[in-house]
Design a protein around this motif. Structure first.
Motif, PDB file in Angstrom:
ATOM      1  N   GLU A   2      -5.972   1.165  -7.554  1.00  0.00           N
ATOM      2  CA  GLU A   2      -5.546   0.809  -6.202  1.00  0.00           C
ATOM      3  C   GLU A   2      -4.489  -0.286  -6.280  1.00  0.00           C
ATOM      4  O   GLU A   2      -4.422  -1.025  -7.260  1.00  0.00           O
ATOM      5  CB  GLU A   2      -6.739   0.315  -5.377  1.00  0.00           C
ATOM      6  CG  GLU A   2      -7.826   1.357  -5.162  1.00  0.00           C
ATOM      7  CD  GLU A   2      -7.356   2.519  -4.296  1.00  0.00           C
ATOM      8  OE1 GLU A   2      -6.572   2.289  -3.352  1.00  0.00           O
ATOM      9  OE2 GLU A   2      -7.769   3.659  -4.570  1.00  0.00           O
ATOM     10  N   ARG A  31       1.544   6.375  -7.056  1.00  0.00           N
ATOM     11  CA  ARG A  31       0.308   6.989  -7.572  1.00  0.00           C
ATOM     12  C   ARG A  31       0.364   8.508  -7.516  1.00  0.00           C
ATOM     13  O   ARG A  31      -0.103   9.199  -8.431  1.00  0.00           O
ATOM     14  CB  ARG A  31      -0.909   6.514  -6.776  1.00  0.00           C
ATOM     15  CG  ARG A  31      -1.445   5.188  -7.224  1.00  0.00           C
ATOM     16  CD  ARG A  31      -2.667   4.813  -6.462  1.00  0.00           C
ATOM     17  NE  ARG A  31      -3.696   5.839  -6.619  1.00  0.00           N
ATOM     18  CZ  ARG A  31      -4.950   5.680  -6.262  1.00  0.00           C
ATOM     19  NH1 ARG A  31      -5.345   4.569  -5.716  1.00  0.00           N
ATOM     20  NH2 ARG A  31      -5.823   6.638  -6.427  1.00  0.00           N
ATOM     21  N   HIS A  72       0.824  -1.215   0.000  1.00  0.00           N
ATOM     22  CA  HIS A  72       0.000   0.000   0.000  1.00  0.00           C
ATOM     23  C   HIS A  72       0.858   1.264   0.000  1.00  0.00           C
ATOM     24  O   HIS A  72       0.631   2.181  -0.810  1.00  0.00           O
ATOM     25  CB  HIS A  72      -0.939  -0.002   1.209  1.00  0.00           C
ATOM     26  CG  HIS A  72      -1.807   1.206   1.264  1.00  0.00           C
ATOM     27  ND1 HIS A  72      -1.475   2.307   2.023  1.00  0.00           N
ATOM     28  CD2 HIS A  72      -2.969   1.502   0.649  1.00  0.00           C
ATOM     29  CE1 HIS A  72      -2.415   3.232   1.864  1.00  0.00           C
ATOM     30  NE2 HIS A  72      -3.328   2.776   1.039  1.00  0.00           N
ATOM     31  N   GLU A 127       1.011   3.895  -3.157  1.00  0.00           N
ATOM     32  CA  GLU A 127       0.497   5.252  -2.986  1.00  0.00           C
ATOM     33  C   GLU A 127       1.557   6.297  -3.312  1.00  0.00           C
ATOM     34  O   GLU A 127       1.252   7.338  -3.887  1.00  0.00           O
ATOM     35  CB  GLU A 127      -0.064   5.450  -1.578  1.00  0.00           C
ATOM     36  CG  GLU A 127      -1.391   4.743  -1.362  1.00  0.00           C
ATOM     37  CD  GLU A 127      -2.449   5.124  -2.388  1.00  0.00           C
ATOM     38  OE1 GLU A 127      -2.689   6.332  -2.605  1.00  0.00           O
ATOM     39  OE2 GLU A 127      -3.049   4.199  -2.991  1.00  0.00           O
TER      40      GLU A 127
END
Length: 150
Positions: free
Chosen positions: A92, A72, A65, A69
């Motif tokens: 995601e 992203r 995660h 992120e």
């Protein structure tokens, strides 16, 4: 296939330059991300001497995660410029097949936990090469945690 690696814990991973050198054995996380009609392998890894202890294992300090992120936030244009698939920006971290490489101190064995969609011979060969495991004892296993539901 492409692969990335960070220079420090807080750094955003950059693509590895092409090299004939054998990488040091490493632990880390990875994904298979679609890009232009093919699947590109991207990862974040740590060489074994710098890995974190986790019970009887050595593992990568960053999770899927957090790394995803950070990527992203770069946006599609910057991702492409850095050699990463721009699809990262719009999805995601769980959207694409993923996995993790850990080192089990007893019995001195690397385990590649991978979504079954990444357990193709060519992908495993690439993971073994990129994580520096060609001369190391290693196995490939499935794990419900690394299963893409889509």
């Amino acid at each position: 296939m492409s692969m990335t690696t960070p220079s420090t814990e807080t750094a955003i991973p950059e693509p590895n330059p092409a090299s004939d050198e054998t990488p040091m054995p490493s632990v880390g996380i990875f994904w298979g991300v679609p890009d232009g009609g093919r699947t590109v392998l991207v990862s974040d890894h740590t060489i074994l001497p710098e890995a974190e202890a986790y019970g009887d294992c050595l593992t990568h300090p960053r999770g899927h995660h957090n790394v995803w992120e950070a990527w992203r936030k770069l946006g599609a244009t910057t991702l492409r410029r850095r050699g990463l698939p721009p699809a990262i920006a719009g999805h995601e971290y769980e959207a694409f097949p993923r996995g993790r490489v850990v080192y089990m101190r007893e019995p001195a064995l690397f385990t590649l936990y991978a979504d079954r969609r990444l357990q193709r011979p060519d992908t495993i060969i690439e993971l073994v090469r990129r994580f520096g495991l060609a001369d190391e004892r290693h196995v490939v296993r499935s794990d419900a945690h690394y299963r893409t539901l889509v």
